[in-house]
Design an enzyme around this catalytic site. Structure first.
Site, PDB file in Angstrom:
ATOM      1  CB  CYS A 106      52.427  71.745  70.695  1.00  0.00           C
ATOM      2  SG  CYS A 106      52.948  71.700  72.491  1.00  0.00           S
ATOM      3  CG  HIS A 107      56.442  68.956  72.597  1.00  0.00           C
ATOM      4  ND1 HIS A 107      55.302  69.532  73.109  1.00  0.00           N
ATOM      5  CD2 HIS A 107      57.522  68.890  73.360  1.00  0.00           C
ATOM      6  CE1 HIS A 107      55.837  69.896  74.481  1.00  0.00           C
ATOM      7  NE2 HIS A 107      57.042  69.510  74.586  1.00  0.00           N
TER       8      HIS A 107
END
Length: 181
Positions: A106-107
């Site tokens: 994800c991030h």
């Protein structure tokens, strides 16, 4: 194999911590929660507070050599905070320097960017990080999971919680081939 899961004191996307943790643990690994401070880590379900998790060790007490691999869960606030913490960034960089596998979802690639380890690597992430990855010299792809073994270590990346089944399986494979195994 003992696997480090690095998170900030709060802001980690809980499912991106717990799902790989349970998957790896069910296959005989020993996950350990590493953070920038002792105590607990506050998980989140997107923007809502979820469960807390006890920190096993801190980045200033741990070394990459203590582990066979590293998992970087996402959440927006989690890697954003980690990339501002010199100890966390150095801890991440040490896995690359040691040739140990790293899995980020994800991030989480924000922390990889800050550690200076994405240049000439191919990875995926939450789509909003595409420009950051490209500006850091990496190649971004829109795939459920990306395994890059063209650098000093194997790097497994994934886009979001929907990709956890592919992420978990790819991480297990990469970790099984770890030089620390």
């Amino acid at each position: 194999m003992t696997i480090a899961f690095l998170t900030a004191p709060e802001g980690v996307e809980q499912i991106e911590l717990t799902d790989p943790w349970e998957y790896l643990e069910a296959r005989g690994a020993t996950p350990r929660l590493v953070s920038t401070g002792s105590g607990t880590v506050q998980g989140f379900d997107h923007l809502d507070r979820a469960d807390t998790f006890t920190v096993d060790t801190t980045v200033d007490q741990a070394a990459a050599a203590d582990f066979g691999a590293l998992v970087l869960p996402g959440g927006v606030a989690n890697p954003d905070y980690l990339r501002t913490q010199a100890g966390a960034v150095a801890f991440v960089r040490a896995f690359f320097d040691a040739g140990l596998p790293v899995a980020a979802i994800c991030h989480a690639p924000w922390t990889l960017i800050e550690a200076g380890v994405v240049a000439n690597r191919t990875l995926t992430s939450y789509p909003s990080l595409r420009t950051d990855i490209v500006n850091a010299g990496g190649t971004w792809v829109d795939e459920a999971v990306c395994v890059d073994d063209k650098g000093p270590n194997t790097l497994v990346t994934s886009r979001n919680p929907n990709d956890l089944p592919q992420f978990d399986a790819a991480a297990v494979t990469a970790f099984a081939n770890s030089p620390a195994q």
